[in-house]
Design an enzyme around this catalytic site. Structure first.
Site: not given
Ligand code: GRF
Length: 213
Positions: A16-18, A69, A94-95, A97, A111, A113
């Site tokens: 969840g850092s983002n 799903r 991690m799903r 959609l 999203n 990435h």
């Molecule tokens: C990040 O590297 C993001 O780009 C990818 O999954 C990772 C999630 O990291 N989709 P966090 O859970 O936000 O720390």
């Protein structure tokens, strides 16, 4: 931040850092939004615990054992609609959609990435980038369609690959860029005029459009 703010749902599966980066940006006035829901499909996700400790509205909708799903997505959608979110930010969710889910929030799902798409979609992308021998990698924020990491690109940041890098060190440097890029890309979408032409997200009034830069 004065004025109206946009209600945002953040969907996570892990650290969840983002999510935290988006949250900080809303608190510091860098993003005219408010997080009205943090939803995880994994009950033990560290990010959901952190969101709770911040007093945010959270929901866990387990995907394991959820049945189809479609059934899982219906519950996720219910939570998003109940929270009144207008934008959905996938942040390590991690799903994949379904097309139906995506169509319910047209061009309102983002999203992030950890590669320069369209290179290296999917999982384990830093290792894939190193194995391929690229000299530059980075991160991408894109609108979500029903494909894997495939929607129109809103913003990207490049990160040099160093000779001593392994997947972890490269991931760490990319993640620092992700934390700046994600709030910044969403801020542009919320505050600037934009439209989509083909695969291109064009910012600015229709009369003087310029490509996302
Ligand atoms: C990040 O590297 C993001 O780009 C990818 O999954 C990772 C999630 O990291 N989709 P966090 O859970 O936000 O720390």
């Amino acid at each position: 931040m004065t004025g109206r703010t946009t209600p945002i749902a953040v969907l996570i599966s892990g650290r969840g850092s983002n999510f935290e980066a988006l949250y900080r940006a809303t608190r510091e006035g860098r993003l005219p939004g408010r997080i009205v829901l943090v939803l995880s499909n994994v009950a033990t996700a560290a990010g959901i615990e952190h969101a709770r400790s911040l007093g945010l509205h959270t929901a866990v909708v387990p995907s394991r054992g959820a049945g189809s799903r479609a059934a899982h997505e219906a519950r996720v959608r219910e939570e998003i609609e109940r929270a009144g979110a207008q934008w959905i930010c996938l942040a390590g969710y991690m799903r994949l959609l379904s097309a139906e889910f995506v169509a319910a929030f047209p061009n309102r799902i983002l999203n992030i990435h950890p590669s320069l798409l369209p290179s290296f979609p999917g999982l384990d992308v830093q290792q894939a980038a190193l194995d391929h021998g690229v000299r530059v990698s980075g991160c991408t924020v894109h609108l979500v369609d029903a494909g894997l990491d495939s929607g129109p690109i809103v913003g990207q940041r490049a990160v040099d690959v160093r000779s001593g890098d392994d997947a972890q060190s490269l991931a760490r440097r990319i993640l620092r860029q992700e934390h700046e890029l994600y709030p910044d890309a969403l801020r542009r979408l919320l505050t600037e005029e934009w439209r989509i032409e083909g695969r291109r997200v064009l910012f600015g009034p229709a009369s003087e459009v310029r490509a996302a830069d």
